[in-house]
Write a protein that holds these residues in place. Structure first.
Motif, PDB file in Angstrom:
ATOM      1  N   TYR A 287      12.256   4.841   3.884  1.00 32.04           N
ATOM      2  CA  TYR A 287      12.543   6.261   4.087  1.00 32.04           C
ATOM      3  C   TYR A 287      11.816   7.105   3.044  1.00 32.04           C
ATOM      4  CZ  TYR A 287      16.178   5.972   7.675  1.00 32.04           C
ATOM      5  OH  TYR A 287      16.847   5.785   8.853  1.00 32.04           O
TER       6      TYR A 287
ATOM      7  N   HIS B   6      19.000  11.766   8.490  1.00 34.76           N
ATOM      8  CA  HIS B   6      18.908  12.112   9.911  1.00 34.76           C
ATOM      9  C   HIS B   6      19.377  13.531  10.187  1.00 34.76           C
ATOM     10  CE1 HIS B   6      19.029  11.880  14.224  1.00 34.76           C
ATOM     11  NE2 HIS B   6      20.319  12.144  14.225  1.00 34.76           N
ATOM     12  N   ILE B   7      20.513  13.930   9.615  1.00 32.25           N
ATOM     13  CA  ILE B   7      21.108  15.213   9.977  1.00 32.25           C
ATOM     14  C   ILE B   7      20.224  16.380   9.554  1.00 32.25           C
ATOM     15  CG2 ILE B   7      22.428  15.553   7.839  1.00 32.25           C
ATOM     16  CD1 ILE B   7      23.514  16.353  11.472  1.00 32.25           C
TER      17      ILE B   7
ATOM     18  N   LEU C  85      20.414   4.704  13.012  1.00 34.19           N
ATOM     19  CA  LEU C  85      21.868   4.857  12.993  1.00 34.19           C
ATOM     20  C   LEU C  85      22.520   4.074  14.130  1.00 34.19           C
ATOM     21  CD1 LEU C  85      22.221   8.672  12.209  1.00 34.19           C
ATOM     22  CD2 LEU C  85      22.588   6.765  10.662  1.00 34.19           C
ATOM     23  N   SER C  86      21.919   4.103  15.296  1.00 34.64           N
ATOM     24  CA  SER C  86      22.474   3.381  16.438  1.00 34.64           C
ATOM     25  C   SER C  86      22.522   1.884  16.175  1.00 34.64           C
ATOM     26  CB  SER C  86      21.644   3.665  17.693  1.00 34.64           C
ATOM     27  OG  SER C  86      21.629   5.052  17.986  1.00 34.64           O
TER      28      SER C  86
ATOM     29  N   GLY D 139      13.275  12.963  13.146  1.00 37.09           N
ATOM     30  CA  GLY D 139      14.672  12.938  13.574  1.00 37.09           C
ATOM     31  C   GLY D 139      14.950  11.805  14.536  1.00 37.09           C
TER      32      GLY D 139
ATOM     33  N   PHE E 233       9.409   9.645   5.000  1.00 38.63           N
ATOM     34  CA  PHE E 233       9.880  11.020   5.018  1.00 38.63           C
ATOM     35  C   PHE E 233       9.225  11.874   3.933  1.00 38.63           C
ATOM     36  CE2 PHE E 233      13.293   8.757   7.252  1.00 38.63           C
ATOM     37  CZ  PHE E 233      13.262   9.469   8.440  1.00 38.63           C
TER      38      PHE E 233
ATOM     39  N   SER F 137      14.915   8.341  12.551  1.00 38.74           N
ATOM     40  CA  SER F 137      16.121   8.143  11.741  1.00 38.74           C
ATOM     41  C   SER F 137      17.364   8.000  12.605  1.00 38.74           C
ATOM     42  CB  SER F 137      16.293   9.306  10.753  1.00 38.74           C
ATOM     43  OG  SER F 137      16.343  10.550  11.432  1.00 38.74           O
ATOM     44  N   GLY F 138      17.384   8.617  13.783  1.00 39.67           N
ATOM     45  CA  GLY F 138      18.533   8.485  14.678  1.00 39.67           C
ATOM     46  C   GLY F 138      18.641   7.112  15.297  1.00 39.67           C
TER      47      GLY F 138
ATOM     48  N   THR G 156      21.366   6.896   5.414  1.00 34.74           N
ATOM     49  CA  THR G 156      20.559   7.116   6.617  1.00 34.74           C
ATOM     50  C   THR G 156      21.003   8.363   7.380  1.00 34.74           C
ATOM     51  OG1 THR G 156      21.996   5.525   7.780  1.00 34.74           O
ATOM     52  CG2 THR G 156      19.911   4.700   6.910  1.00 34.74           C
ATOM     53  N   VAL G 157      22.302   8.618   7.454  1.00 35.24           N
ATOM     54  CA  VAL G 157      22.757   9.792   8.198  1.00 35.24           C
ATOM     55  C   VAL G 157      22.414  11.081   7.441  1.00 35.24           C
ATOM     56  CG1 VAL G 157      25.113  10.095   7.282  1.00 35.24           C
ATOM     57  CG2 VAL G 157      24.640  10.590   9.688  1.00 35.24           C
TER      58      VAL G 157
END
Length: 470
Positions: free
Chosen positions: A419, A20-21, A74-75, A67, A423, A70-71, A16-17
């Protein structure tokens, strides 16, 4: 075979990160690019800058949306998969993430609507200010995220009571020793990433005959900033490496493939161009190295040494292969960037930049190079920190939530599927936008008395969306 929930949780977060990045590293630079274009339009009233600003705002909207989505995921993972991490470090990490929301995300959210939909509804100077606010917000977001991550790399300004970290000095927490160089390295990486996307798109348009004057503007502006930033990134990367050697020496030993011995590393260090790290035998197989260069890069002397991996306890070493190879991927990407920039600069100087179809054909494939470098750099940073999640405070293996491996595996599979659909669709739409190109104003499309451009009302936006989907 029994599944390990720690490994699965790490795979899920890495997956996932990674997605996101990609988007913040693009939107940070893209917001600055749009702001620059609109500022130049306000100053020169050259329609090309205005047309390009409006076009890239559409790309920004899609990227920013993906972004954010996907962020948020993560949280949630901090609570679902890494609850022990939240418990131990939440007193420090929680406020830092909260500051990011208050100072960055709220700023972006407040002005994003004006940036996206205010073209014909607010004065041009106010729209420019909204774009500037979004650009500041995206950079502020990077500030707080890098601050939190740098504290995890080398925690300072805290105390540990009963296994829980408590803040003592917020300035030391925010400005951890590894933070300044890492922030500069990341922000410049974001600008380079965006510049190469713009550069490759300009090359693509030139070859296809799409808005050639706009394409020339994109090529000139992106290459101009790349000529400055790509060499600068080499110095920033070197400074970041020097900082890492001081505060995280085992990470550098893994990145460089330096094993040494229990008694210490002896003699001048070569720089390992390629090898296959053999952790079982604690050596490098198939090594290709340049004598003395490792000492020169790492210690600024021809006979300097650093602590090798054998000087650290095995339970304090990262898995060597990942940071070793990802570090070299990042360096390789930078080398290709330098070659592209030097060649492009030479052609520009000779007046052949827009006519060299061979160079433009190669340049159009450079759009992912910044993303690859960013991902490789983050993999190097995060895997090189292992086995710690917060160095000296909490190990990764001790941070995972008490959930079954099956539950983590199920959610991981769902993430991969969702995803992949979401995406892929977003990336496809961005590519269609780039294929269609910007709306180029004709002579009959004059500005109204207020100075606003009657270009993208609902009718024009609808036309562009239909064309992008064809």
């Amino acid at each position: 075979m029994e599944l390990d929930p720690v490994v699965l949780a790490r795979l899920q977060f890495a997956f996932t990160v990674t997605f996101h990045i990609i988007f913040p590293s693009f939107t940070i630079g893209l917001a600055a690019w749009i702001t620059t274009l609109e500022g130049m339009w306000l100053k020169t009233r050259n329609d090309r800058y205005h047309d390009l600003a409006r076009f890239w705002t559409k790309v920004f909207a899609v990227s920013f949306g993906m972004g954010v989505v996907s962020g948020i995921v993560l949280s949630y993972q901090f609570g679902t998969n890494w609850s022990r991490f939240s418990e131990v470090t939440g007193n420090v990490i929680g406020p830092l993430i909260g500051y990011e929301v208050l100072t960055a995300f709220f700023l972006e959210a407040t002005f994003l609507g004006v940036m996206l939909f205010g073209w014909d509804r607010v004065p041009p100077w106010l729209h420019f200010c909204a774009c500037l606010a979004v650009a500041v917000g995206t950079t502020a977001s990077a500030f707080w995220i890098l601050s939190a991550n740098s504290w995890m790399q080398f925690p300072t300004g805290h105390e540990v009571r009963d296994g829980i970290a408590y803040p003592v000095d917020w300035l030391k927490i925010i400005f951890s020793p590894t933070f300044p160089t890492r922030l500069g390295h990341m922000v410049v990486a974001a600008y380079i990433t965006t510049a190469f996307v713009v550069f490759a798109s300009g090359a693509r348009w030139m070859l296809a005959g799409i808005a050639p004057e706009n394409a020339k503007t994109m090529l000139r502006m992106s290459l101009g900033i790349l000529i400055v930033l790509v060499p600068l990134q080499g110095f920033l990367g070197d400074a970041s490496g020097e900082n890492t050697l001081k505060y995280q020496p085992v990470k550098v030993a893994a990145m460089e493939g330096v094993w040494g011995s229990e008694e210490g590393t002896e003699g001048p260090l070569p720089w390992v161009v390629f090898a296959w790290p053999n952790e079982a035998e604690e050596r490098n197989d198939y090594e290709i190295a340049i004598p003395y260069l490792g000492s020169l890069i790492l210690t600024r002397s021809l006979d300097g040494t650093i602590k090798g991996l054998k000087e650290f306890s095995e339970d304090l070493r990262p898995t060597v292969a990942i940071p070793f190879f990802t570090f070299r991927i990042m360096l390789a990407m930078w080398g290709i960037m330098m070659l592209a920039v030097i060649t492009g600069g030479y052609l520009w100087y000779k007046g052949r930049l827009f006519d060299s179809r061979t160079y433009l054909r190669l340049a159009r494939f450079l759009w992912p190079i910044g993303f690859i470098a960013v991902l490789a750099g983050w993999y190097t940073t995060e895997t090189g920190r292992q086995p710690w999640l917060a160095t000296g405070i909490l190990r990764t293996a001790d941070a995972v939530s008490p959930v079954s491996a099956g539950a983590v595996l199920t959610s991981l599979i769902l993430f991969v599927v969702v995803y992949g659909i979401v995406f892929s669709a977003g990336t496809y739409y961005i590519n269609r936008l780039l294929k269609v190109g910007p709306h180029v104003r004709t002579k009959g499309e004059d500005e109204d008395v207020s100075g606003r451009r009657p270009l993208s009302g609902a009718k024009d936006v609808g036309r562009e969306v239909i064309e992008a989907g064809e």
